[in-house]
Structure formats: structure tokens, C-alpha cells
Design a protein around this motif. Structure first.
Motif, short mmCIF file in Angstrom:
data_model
loop_
_atom_site.label_atom_id
_atom_site.label_comp_id
_atom_site.label_asym_id
_atom_site.label_seq_id
_atom_site.Cartn_x
_atom_site.Cartn_y
_atom_site.Cartn_z
N LYS A 60 29.21 72.55 61.14
CA LYS A 60 28.78 73.58 62.10
C LYS A 60 28.49 74.92 61.40
CE LYS A 60 29.93 70.63 65.35
NZ LYS A 60 29.03 69.54 65.56
N MET A 61 28.15 74.87 60.13
CA MET A 61 27.88 76.08 59.36
C MET A 61 26.38 76.19 59.08
SD MET A 61 30.81 77.55 59.01
CE MET A 61 30.59 78.76 57.72
N LEU A 62 25.87 77.41 59.25
CA LEU A 62 24.48 77.72 58.93
C LEU A 62 24.48 78.48 57.61
CD1 LEU A 62 21.44 77.84 59.78
CD2 LEU A 62 21.96 80.12 60.64
N LYS A 63 23.76 77.94 56.64
CA LYS A 63 23.58 78.62 55.36
C LYS A 63 22.19 79.24 55.40
CE LYS A 63 24.24 77.92 50.46
NZ LYS A 63 24.69 76.96 49.43
N VAL A 64 22.12 80.53 55.12
CA VAL A 64 20.85 81.23 55.24
C VAL A 64 20.72 82.26 54.12
CG1 VAL A 64 21.79 82.90 56.89
CG2 VAL A 64 19.37 82.47 56.89
N ALA A 65 19.50 82.41 53.64
CA ALA A 65 19.18 83.44 52.64
C ALA A 65 18.07 84.30 53.22
CB ALA A 65 18.74 82.81 51.33
N PHE A 66 18.24 85.62 53.09
CA PHE A 66 17.26 86.52 53.69
C PHE A 66 17.13 87.80 52.87
CE2 PHE A 66 21.38 87.12 55.67
CZ PHE A 66 21.57 88.48 55.65
N VAL A 67 15.98 88.44 53.04
CA VAL A 67 15.72 89.72 52.39
C VAL A 67 16.42 90.80 53.21
CG1 VAL A 67 13.93 91.35 51.66
CG2 VAL A 67 13.49 88.88 51.55
N THR A 68 17.32 91.52 52.59
CA THR A 68 18.15 92.47 53.33
C THR A 68 17.38 93.69 53.85
OG1 THR A 68 18.82 93.48 51.24
CG2 THR A 68 20.30 91.83 52.19
N THR A 69 16.20 93.94 53.32
CA THR A 69 15.43 95.07 53.84
C THR A 69 14.68 94.70 55.12
OG1 THR A 69 13.57 94.46 52.41
CG2 THR A 69 15.11 96.13 51.58
N ALA A 70 14.62 93.40 55.45
CA ALA A 70 13.86 92.95 56.61
C ALA A 70 14.74 92.35 57.71
CB ALA A 70 12.80 91.92 56.19
#
Length: 113
Positions: A60-70
Motif C-alpha cells: 500500500k505504498m506509493l513510491k514517487v519522484a518529482f521535481v521539487t520546484t513544480a
């Protein structure tokens, strides 16, 4: 010699551009049950600025990578709650939750009787 120096400068410049985009990778809990949930959860956060999102049905875990400025983790959790899935921070509204297919209903309602 000048070519070597120019190549070196181009490599340095490209490294600066890449590091200018701070990417955060995180995991957080998202309630759900099945493959339809996985599709819905991942689709909710497939937006500009998100590099990848993978929800694991077992953990039940979502692993996510994102640009912190957006994007922020908070904004991602809001988007997931908006499509009917509770997160550690936000609970989906009952109105949205109740529209999910029966196999996607994850809340334990046995204690409400």
C-alpha cells in the motif's frame, strides 16, 4: 586543445542544468485494493514534474519522484484523495469514495453498525 576545453565546459554546463532541477524521491501510504486502484492512484499523480509513480498493492505504498520546484508531496496526496484514496495526510471525501467500484472499497465499515 581548444576542442578539449570546449568539450569540458559543455559537460560542466550540462551538469549544472541537470542539478538545477532538484528531484525528490519519497514513499507514502495510499489505501487501495486492486489493479484498478493502482491505475487510478498512479494516473492521479502523472502530471508535469512527476518523474515516476509506482503504487505497490501489497504494501500500500506509493513510491514517487518529482521535481521539487513544480510539485510537493502535499499536492500529490491531495490529488490522490480527490480520486477516492486515503493517504497518510488526506482522507478522500465519502462522496468520491462511494463512487469507486466495489472491489476498490478499502474502508472497514464493519464497525459502523
Amino acid at each position: 586543445m581548444h576542442r578539449l576545453l570546449l568539450s569540458f565546459l559543455l559537460i560542466i554546463a550540462s551538469c549544472v542544468v541537470v542539478s538545477a532541477q532538484d528531484i525528490t524521491e519519497t514513499e507514502f501510504r495510499v489505501a487501495g485494493n486492486c489493479g484498478q486502484c493502482k491505475t487510478r492512484i498512479e494516473k492521479a499523480v502523472t502530471i508535469k514534474g512527476v518523474k515516476f509513480a509506482r503504487w505497490n498493492k501489497s504494501t500500500k505504498m506509493l513510491k514517487v519522484a518529482f521535481v521539487t520546484t513544480a510539485v510537493t508531496q502535499d499536492s500529490l496526496q491531495r490529488r490522490i484523495a480527490d480520486v477516492g484514496h486515503d493517504t497518510g495526510t488526506y482522507k478522500a471525501s465519502n462522496a468520491v469514495y462511494e463512487t469507486l467500484p466495489e472491489c476498490c472499497l478499502y474502508r472497514d465499515n464493519t464497525h459502523t453498525h
